[in-house]
Enzyme design. Sequence first.
Site, PDB file in Angstrom:
ATOM      1  CB  SER A 147       8.715  15.902  20.035  1.00  0.00           C
ATOM      2  OG  SER A 147       8.403  15.077  21.237  1.00  0.00           O
ATOM      3  CE1 TYR A 160      13.223  17.564  21.607  1.00  0.00           C
ATOM      4  CE2 TYR A 160      11.395  16.570  22.570  1.00  0.00           C
ATOM      5  CZ  TYR A 160      12.266  16.523  21.709  1.00  0.00           C
ATOM      6  OH  TYR A 160      12.083  15.633  20.483  1.00  0.00           O
ATOM      7  CE  LYS A 164      11.801  18.499  18.518  1.00  0.00           C
ATOM      8  NZ  LYS A 164      12.232  18.245  17.113  1.00  0.00           N
TER       9      LYS A 164
HETATM   10  N1  LIG Z   1      13.894   9.568  18.833  1.00  0.00           N
HETATM   11  C1  LIG Z   1      12.695   9.804  19.194  1.00  0.00           C
HETATM   12  O1  LIG Z   1      12.134   8.936  20.051  1.00  0.00           O
HETATM   13  C2  LIG Z   1      12.156  11.257  19.078  1.00  0.00           C
HETATM   14  C3  LIG Z   1      10.873  11.546  19.292  1.00  0.00           C
HETATM   15  C4  LIG Z   1      10.398  12.673  18.950  1.00  0.00           C
HETATM   16  C5  LIG Z   1      10.885  13.625  18.261  1.00  0.00           C
HETATM   17  N2  LIG Z   1      12.046  13.133  17.736  1.00  0.00           N
HETATM   18  C6  LIG Z   1      12.596  14.473  16.851  1.00  0.00           C
HETATM   19  O2  LIG Z   1      13.086  13.562  15.736  1.00  0.00           O
HETATM   20  C7  LIG Z   1      14.316  14.347  15.386  1.00  0.00           C
HETATM   21  C8  LIG Z   1      15.513  13.167  15.187  1.00  0.00           C
HETATM   22  O3  LIG Z   1      15.775  12.794  16.475  1.00  0.00           O
HETATM   23  P1  LIG Z   1      16.776  11.505  16.517  1.00  0.00           P
HETATM   24  O4  LIG Z   1      16.423  10.662  17.664  1.00  0.00           O
HETATM   25  O5  LIG Z   1      16.858  10.830  15.173  1.00  0.00           O
HETATM   26  O6  LIG Z   1      18.062  12.069  16.979  1.00  0.00           O
HETATM   27  P2  LIG Z   1      19.475  11.970  16.524  1.00  0.00           P
HETATM   28  O7  LIG Z   1      20.349  12.696  17.584  1.00  0.00           O
HETATM   29  O8  LIG Z   1      19.590  10.524  16.197  1.00  0.00           O
HETATM   30  O9  LIG Z   1      19.769  12.792  15.074  1.00  0.00           O
HETATM   31  C9  LIG Z   1      19.732  14.049  15.225  1.00  0.00           C
HETATM   32  C10 LIG Z   1      20.544  14.433  13.797  1.00  0.00           C
HETATM   33  O10 LIG Z   1      20.355  16.023  14.020  1.00  0.00           O
HETATM   34  C11 LIG Z   1      21.692  16.584  13.672  1.00  0.00           C
HETATM   35  N3  LIG Z   1      21.864  17.961  14.245  1.00  0.00           N
HETATM   36  C12 LIG Z   1      21.701  18.253  15.314  1.00  0.00           C
HETATM   37  N4  LIG Z   1      21.959  19.883  15.364  1.00  0.00           N
HETATM   38  C13 LIG Z   1      22.153  20.106  14.206  1.00  0.00           C
HETATM   39  C14 LIG Z   1      22.161  21.494  13.651  1.00  0.00           C
HETATM   40  N5  LIG Z   1      22.267  22.529  14.221  1.00  0.00           N
HETATM   41  N6  LIG Z   1      22.493  21.386  12.308  1.00  0.00           N
HETATM   42  C15 LIG Z   1      22.270  20.195  11.456  1.00  0.00           C
HETATM   43  N7  LIG Z   1      22.340  19.178  11.958  1.00  0.00           N
HETATM   44  C16 LIG Z   1      21.997  19.092  13.479  1.00  0.00           C
HETATM   45  C17 LIG Z   1      22.516  15.684  14.666  1.00  0.00           C
HETATM   46  O11 LIG Z   1      24.201  15.831  14.256  1.00  0.00           O
HETATM   47  C18 LIG Z   1      22.109  14.369  14.425  1.00  0.00           C
HETATM   48  O12 LIG Z   1      22.753  13.768  13.198  1.00  0.00           O
HETATM   49  C19 LIG Z   1      14.795  15.486  16.140  1.00  0.00           C
HETATM   50  O13 LIG Z   1      14.078  16.717  15.984  1.00  0.00           O
HETATM   51  C20 LIG Z   1      14.033  15.001  17.466  1.00  0.00           C
HETATM   52  O14 LIG Z   1      13.543  16.126  18.537  1.00  0.00           O
HETATM   53  C21 LIG Z   1      12.606  12.200  18.345  1.00  0.00           C
END
Ligand SMILES: NC(=O)c1ccc[n+]([C@@H]2O[C@H](COP(=O)([O-])OP(=O)(O)OC[C@H]3O[C@@H](n4cnc5c(N)ncnc54)[C@H](O)[C@@H]3O)[C@@H](O)[C@H]2O)c1
Length: 254
Positions: A147, A160, A164
């Site tokens: 991130s 967080y 990351k």
């Molecule tokens: N959405 C954003 O703007 C953004 C920005 C920077 C980084 N990220 C990173 O991208 C990734 C995805 O984010 P997102 O927004 O799609 O989130 P999201 O919540 O839509 O999806 C995350 C998925 O991970 C699964 N998960 C959580 N813990 C788990 C575990 N212990 N074992 C297996 N699965 C697990 C959840 O069930 C969920 O389906 C994350 O790592 C997040 O930190 C997202």
Amino acid sequence: MNIQGQAALVTGGASGLGEATARELARLGAKVAVLDLNAALAEKVAAEIGGIACACDITQADSVNAALDKAEAAHGPARILMNVAGIGSAKRIVGKDGNAAPLEDFVRVVNVNLIGAYNISRLFAARCAKLEPMEGGERGTMLFTASVAAFDGQVGQQAYSASKGGLVGMTLPMARDLAQHGIRVCTIAPGLFATPLLKELPEPVQQSLAASIPFPPRLGKPSEFAELACHFVTNGHLNGEVIRLDGALRMAPR
Ligand SMILES: NC(=O)c1ccc[n+]([C@@H]2O[C@H](COP(=O)([O-])OP(=O)(O)OC[C@H]3O[C@@H](n4cnc5c(N)ncnc54)[C@H](O)[C@@H]3O)[C@@H](O)[C@H]2O)c1
């Protein structure tokens, strides 16, 4: 690596960026295993893309090995691992009540985002290293999802950002370790993306977040993340690098 026909694993594949990545891999002809804690959503996505759902907790070795076994039985050995699963948290180290932040919160976030990703990666890498090399000696690829908070974390984001930042720090030594096995490793550091997490925020908050992005002044599309994730697989010279995908966003302190 040509994605067509390869077996691929996507953690967090049931939602958001992971779901988009699973869909893009399937569109490009991969046999996709959706690995997620959320079994019902994983089944739904897998059914829609002709893949397989493997409910698992990436922090548990037994759970991950069972998922890798299930995926391998259905699709053959995987050469592509997309680590996208992750959780968020926001806690000031000293709360408004003057109390120290609960340690459990920090441990939980680092355990899923950093240790969980390392856990499945080490188990995947050991299997992948035993496969026959393909053209140019390549055996597989492994992507992490950090991130921009790894670099410019905001108030309350210690856990967080630490989790990351750990992925960012791990990328090069892992690529160096796995070079002898022909496995490439990269990390994408996304900015602000329109996933279920952000879509739950009130519309004005979403708009102000979008406006903070220099260009384009909108939230990233999950498909844009998925395209870069798949490009990493196909571009054989991309290795050991962390790529920000953020429209030139640099997060403010709060
Ligand atoms: N959405 C954003 O703007 C953004 C920005 C920077 C980084 N990220 C990173 O991208 C990734 C995805 O984010 P997102 O927004 O799609 O989130 P999201 O919540 O839509 O999806 C995350 C998925 O991970 C699964 N998960 C959580 N813990 C788990 C575990 N212990 N074992 C297996 N699965 C697990 C959840 O069930 C969920 O389906 C994350 O790592 C997040 O930190 C997202």
